[in-house]
Motif scaffolding. Structure first.
Motif, short mmCIF file in Angstrom:
data_model
loop_
_atom_site.label_atom_id
_atom_site.label_comp_id
_atom_site.label_asym_id
_atom_site.label_seq_id
_atom_site.Cartn_x
_atom_site.Cartn_y
_atom_site.Cartn_z
N ILE A 1 -3.05 2.63 -12.54
CA ILE A 1 -3.84 2.47 -11.42
C ILE A 1 -4.14 3.17 -10.84
O ILE A 1 -2.96 4.31 -10.57
CB ILE A 1 -3.06 1.05 -10.73
CG1 ILE A 1 -2.72 0.09 -11.44
CG2 ILE A 1 -3.30 0.45 -9.10
CD1 ILE A 1 -1.92 -1.59 -11.38
N ASP B 1 -9.46 0.98 -10.37
CA ASP B 1 -9.76 2.29 -9.85
C ASP B 1 -10.80 1.74 -8.62
O ASP B 1 -11.68 0.60 -9.13
CB ASP B 1 -10.06 3.71 -10.14
CG ASP B 1 -9.70 4.64 -9.27
OD1 ASP B 1 -10.08 4.74 -7.95
OD2 ASP B 1 -9.15 5.63 -9.25
N VAL C 1 -7.67 -3.43 -6.51
CA VAL C 1 -6.66 -4.07 -6.78
C VAL C 1 -6.30 -5.59 -6.08
O VAL C 1 -5.98 -6.46 -7.66
CB VAL C 1 -5.42 -3.40 -7.59
CG1 VAL C 1 -6.35 -2.42 -7.85
CG2 VAL C 1 -4.75 -2.51 -6.05
N ARG C 2 -6.33 -5.31 -4.70
CA ARG C 2 -6.22 -6.85 -4.35
C ARG C 2 -6.92 -8.00 -4.77
O ARG C 2 -6.69 -9.02 -4.64
CB ARG C 2 -6.25 -7.10 -3.04
CG ARG C 2 -4.53 -5.94 -2.51
CD ARG C 2 -4.81 -5.82 -1.14
NE ARG C 2 -5.34 -4.71 -0.26
CZ ARG C 2 -5.94 -4.17 0.98
NH1 ARG C 2 -5.00 -4.66 1.94
NH2 ARG C 2 -6.80 -3.31 1.23
N ILE D 1 -6.71 -7.60 -9.89
CA ILE D 1 -5.89 -7.99 -10.44
C ILE D 1 -4.87 -9.17 -10.63
O ILE D 1 -4.46 -9.45 -9.02
CB ILE D 1 -4.05 -6.89 -9.69
CG1 ILE D 1 -4.48 -5.72 -10.55
CG2 ILE D 1 -2.94 -7.39 -10.89
CD1 ILE D 1 -3.45 -4.41 -10.43
N VAL E 1 1.82 3.34 -12.17
CA VAL E 1 0.96 2.99 -10.80
C VAL E 1 0.82 4.27 -9.85
O VAL E 1 2.21 5.11 -8.82
CB VAL E 1 1.78 1.35 -10.11
CG1 VAL E 1 1.14 1.42 -8.16
CG2 VAL E 1 2.03 -0.01 -11.19
N THR F 1 -1.66 -3.46 -1.52
CA THR F 1 -1.42 -2.57 -2.58
C THR F 1 -1.04 -3.04 -3.98
O THR F 1 -1.18 -3.83 -4.73
CB THR F 1 -2.20 -1.74 -2.18
OG1 THR F 1 -4.10 -2.21 -0.90
CG2 THR F 1 -2.89 -1.23 -3.62
N THR F 2 0.20 -2.05 -3.44
CA THR F 2 1.33 -2.25 -4.13
C THR F 2 1.81 -3.22 -4.68
O THR F 2 2.48 -3.45 -5.89
CB THR F 2 2.94 -1.45 -3.42
OG1 THR F 2 1.90 -0.22 -3.26
CG2 THR F 2 3.69 -0.88 -3.82
N CYS G 1 -0.05 -4.45 -6.92
CA CYS G 1 -0.10 -4.07 -8.39
C CYS G 1 1.54 -4.47 -9.18
O CYS G 1 1.29 -4.60 -10.35
CB CYS G 1 0.25 -2.24 -8.16
SG CYS G 1 -1.19 -1.98 -8.09
N PHE H 1 6.44 3.07 -10.61
CA PHE H 1 4.99 3.43 -8.92
C PHE H 1 4.82 4.46 -8.80
O PHE H 1 6.84 5.20 -8.09
CB PHE H 1 5.92 2.48 -8.53
CG PHE H 1 5.75 0.41 -8.48
CD1 PHE H 1 4.53 0.01 -7.75
CD2 PHE H 1 6.23 -0.03 -9.47
CE1 PHE H 1 4.53 -0.86 -8.17
CE2 PHE H 1 6.59 -1.36 -9.92
CZ PHE H 1 4.97 -1.93 -9.04
#
Length: 207
Positions: free
Chosen positions: A36, A65, A111-112, A115, A129, A137-138, A141, A156
């Protein structure tokens, strides 16, 4: 004075993680990697080549991405450096040129939003990540963690020990509470960025 980015800790982590996961892996089965935040694809090459060096000859690579959707505004909001990632075509050409990479899937966008269960991803051996660093965002992921294989490791690559407003640090408690089947390991060592900020990896495994 110009400070160099010394990515020693995180590069060593990358190599050790791929080796640790590849050791018990069935060499006849695909070795699945998710990255990611591909940036300029340098880390992509290292991940794939390390897997192959460890005799995993069938690499399945998934990359998330913004690609062409990148903007300076989005980069600032995510505490990222202000340089765009490679394009989808450039990335496809780079990773596709590695012998042993037999499947590539690129997922473009935030990614929000991208994913989610509709991706239907397989069990993943390595999840790396290193994309956006906002809390939202974290956490997005982290939704990939249930796909981690029994021997897999997620990293991460955005643990900022001195900043409670970015990366994985401000959401560790929520991750531990939400993903109770996993154990989280912070790093005792960090790389230093040109800004002077320290950053290191957070490793996640199944219990």
């Amino acid at each position: 004075m110009i400070l160099r980015v010394l990515k020693v800790v995180r590069k060593d982590t990358l190599i050790s993680v791929v080796t640790a996961v590849a050791t018990p892996h069935n060499r006849k089965a695909p070795f699945s990697i998710v990255e990611i935040g591909v940036d300029r694809a340098g880390r992509t090459l290292t991940l794939a080549r390390e897997a192959i060096r460890n005799r995993c000859r069938r690499i399945h690579y998934y990359a998330f991405d913004l690609f062409q959707d990148w903007s300076t505004e989005k980069a600032k909001a995510e505490f990222c450096r202000l340089s765009p990632p490679v394009s989808v075509d450039q990335f496809q050409h780079t990773i596709g040129g590695i012998v042993g990479v037999e499947y590539i899937r690129l997922i473009r966008g935030d990614v929000r939003e991208t994913i989610d269960p509709s991706l239907a991803l397989p069990k993943l051996d390595v999840i790396w990540v290193s994309g956006g660093h906002s809390e939202e965002t974290t956490l997005a992921c982290a939704r990939l963690l249930p796909n981690l294989s029994a021997h897999g490791i997620a990293v991460f690559d955005n643990y900022y020990p001195d900043h409670a407003d970015r990366g994985v640090l401000p959401v560790i408690s929520e991750l531990i509470t939400t993903y109770t089947d996993f154990e989280f390991e912070t790093s005792p060592s960090f790389d230093t960025l040109p800004s002077g900020d320290r950053v290191g990896p957070l490793k996640v495994r199944r219990r």
